[in-house]
Motif scaffolding. Sequence first.
Motif, short mmCIF file in Angstrom:
data_model
loop_
_atom_site.label_atom_id
_atom_site.label_comp_id
_atom_site.label_asym_id
_atom_site.label_seq_id
_atom_site.Cartn_x
_atom_site.Cartn_y
_atom_site.Cartn_z
N PRO A 104 59.12 -66.61 18.09
CA PRO A 104 58.11 -66.98 16.71
C PRO A 104 56.88 -67.42 16.57
CG PRO A 104 59.46 -68.61 17.06
CD PRO A 104 60.06 -67.40 17.52
N GLY A 105 56.44 -68.10 17.44
CA GLY A 105 54.99 -68.46 17.67
C GLY A 105 54.08 -67.65 18.02
N GLN A 106 54.04 -66.63 18.33
CA GLN A 106 53.23 -65.50 17.79
C GLN A 106 53.45 -63.89 17.55
OE1 GLN A 106 54.15 -64.85 22.83
NE2 GLN A 106 56.05 -63.06 22.49
N PRO A 107 52.34 -63.21 18.11
CA PRO A 107 52.49 -62.20 17.08
C PRO A 107 53.35 -61.06 16.81
CG PRO A 107 50.17 -62.45 17.02
CD PRO A 107 51.12 -63.62 17.61
N LEU A 108 53.62 -59.94 16.30
CA LEU A 108 55.28 -59.54 16.68
C LEU A 108 54.83 -58.10 17.36
CD1 LEU A 108 57.16 -58.70 13.49
CD2 LEU A 108 57.95 -59.43 15.45
N SER A 109 53.53 -58.14 17.45
CA SER A 109 52.97 -57.15 18.18
C SER A 109 52.63 -57.71 19.70
CB SER A 109 51.70 -57.11 17.36
OG SER A 109 50.35 -58.13 17.57
N THR A 110 52.44 -59.31 19.62
CA THR A 110 52.67 -59.53 21.15
C THR A 110 53.61 -59.75 21.75
OG1 THR A 110 50.44 -61.21 20.69
CG2 THR A 110 52.10 -61.56 22.52
N SER A 111 54.59 -59.72 21.22
CA SER A 111 56.13 -59.67 21.38
C SER A 111 56.53 -58.10 21.74
CB SER A 111 57.00 -60.20 20.02
OG SER A 111 57.06 -61.51 20.46
N ARG A 112 56.06 -57.54 21.28
CA ARG A 112 57.04 -55.70 21.73
C ARG A 112 55.55 -55.21 22.97
NH1 ARG A 112 55.76 -54.70 15.19
NH2 ARG A 112 57.65 -55.14 15.05
N LYS A 113 55.27 -55.58 22.95
CA LYS A 113 53.56 -55.69 23.99
C LYS A 113 54.84 -56.25 24.92
CE LYS A 113 49.45 -56.36 26.49
NZ LYS A 113 48.19 -56.84 26.27
N GLN A 114 54.70 -57.58 25.15
CA GLN A 114 55.28 -58.17 26.53
C GLN A 114 57.16 -57.54 27.06
OE1 GLN A 114 55.46 -62.50 25.16
NE2 GLN A 114 53.43 -63.11 25.79
N ILE A 115 57.31 -57.20 25.90
CA ILE A 115 59.27 -56.24 25.99
C ILE A 115 58.49 -54.94 26.85
CG2 ILE A 115 60.75 -55.18 24.85
CD1 ILE A 115 60.41 -57.02 22.54
N GLN A 116 57.65 -54.17 26.51
CA GLN A 116 57.73 -53.45 27.09
C GLN A 116 57.32 -53.77 29.03
OE1 GLN A 116 54.68 -50.20 25.44
NE2 GLN A 116 54.64 -49.14 27.42
N GLU A 117 56.26 -54.74 28.65
CA GLU A 117 56.13 -55.31 30.04
C GLU A 117 56.96 -55.64 31.12
OE1 GLU A 117 53.31 -58.02 29.65
OE2 GLU A 117 51.49 -56.52 28.46
N GLY A 118 58.28 -56.05 30.22
CA GLY A 118 59.38 -56.53 31.15
C GLY A 118 60.56 -55.48 31.31
N ILE A 119 60.42 -54.86 30.61
CA ILE A 119 60.76 -53.30 30.97
C ILE A 119 60.28 -52.24 32.10
CG2 ILE A 119 61.93 -50.98 29.97
CD1 ILE A 119 62.13 -51.96 27.37
N GLU A 120 59.06 -52.51 31.91
CA GLU A 120 58.56 -51.79 33.10
C GLU A 120 58.30 -52.59 34.24
OE1 GLU A 120 55.10 -49.13 30.43
OE2 GLU A 120 54.15 -51.21 31.24
N LYS A 121 58.62 -53.86 34.81
CA LYS A 121 58.78 -54.64 35.51
C LYS A 121 60.16 -54.31 36.58
CE LYS A 121 55.54 -58.46 34.86
NZ LYS A 121 55.58 -60.02 34.29
N LEU A 122 61.26 -54.26 35.29
CA LEU A 122 62.77 -54.24 35.76
C LEU A 122 62.81 -52.40 36.42
CD1 LEU A 122 64.62 -55.47 33.33
CD2 LEU A 122 63.62 -56.90 35.14
N LEU A 123 62.29 -51.31 36.19
CA LEU A 123 61.95 -50.59 36.30
C LEU A 123 62.77 -49.82 37.49
CD1 LEU A 123 60.05 -48.48 34.32
CD2 LEU A 123 62.53 -47.85 33.83
N PRO A 124 61.75 -50.36 38.42
CA PRO A 124 62.16 -50.36 40.24
C PRO A 124 63.63 -51.18 40.47
CG PRO A 124 59.71 -51.22 39.75
CD PRO A 124 60.46 -51.53 38.58
N HIS A 125 63.86 -51.84 40.09
CA HIS A 125 65.15 -52.53 40.30
C HIS A 125 65.95 -51.82 39.71
CE1 HIS A 125 67.15 -55.61 41.77
NE2 HIS A 125 68.16 -55.99 40.37
#
Length: 269
Positions: A104-125
């Motif tokens: 809640p301390g940041q815009p939803l758009s920022t959270s969505r960007k971080q979600i996608q970045e997080g998922i992409e980091k997990l893909l190789p594993h």
Amino acid sequence: MNRLCVHTITTKPWSIEEAAENFAKAGVSGITVWRDALDGRNVQQTGEMLRQHQLEIVSLCRGGFFPSTSAKKREEAIVDNKKAIDTAAALGAPMVVLVCGADPGQPLSTSRKQIQEGIEKLLPHAEANNVKLTIEPLHPMYADTRSAINTLAQANDMAESISSKWVGIAVDVYHLWWDDLLQSEIMRCGRNDNLYAFHICDWKSPTEDMLLDRGLMGEGCINVPEIRGWVEEAGFEGQIEVEIFSNRYWEMDQHQFLDQIIKAYQNHS
């Protein structure tokens, strides 16, 4: 009954051993395991126990919670999600369901960007462990802390942007029944061949608690059979997962509750 899956959280008072025995006796064919149900247990042996009861292990819940204003917390989320993938692999679960998170301390758009970045980091594993990552959009009432992915369209956009067979979508009727674009977005999942999970329950009216007062199918205002028809038209052939958070149902005899789940599944899904 050959497609009925029940989440361990649905019958929360039962241990996973009790759930396995009682689900199997009742003719339930699948189980989705919540991580807390595995506490203090050998995960691989627990998976073997579930298979000995002829239960299909549908998924592991849950991973996610990627966004944060803190870089350290974002990295801790990646570590935790890798552990979830490892647990799913040891258990024999083909996917981890992602409650994606929000800050809640940041815009939803920022959270969505971080979600996608997080998922992409997990893909190789995830790929190395043969475990899929399944994005579950949550009702907008949870957009503050639980998930910045609140519509199926947003989940579809993200999955298409990531464009990996290891990333798909979970449709939960409790979170999405209100969306006037639901049918067309489910068909979009079908075209992308990435509808990996389907969760059912009902929305009681009035709802006494937005988290812990879900209803049995047929008890509320969600047209579960219609939505099931859409997901099947889109090509979904997997287990139909009953996921209910309910203080009222957790307080009752769980054998009686399981009987009610089966009747509701047969008559209202």
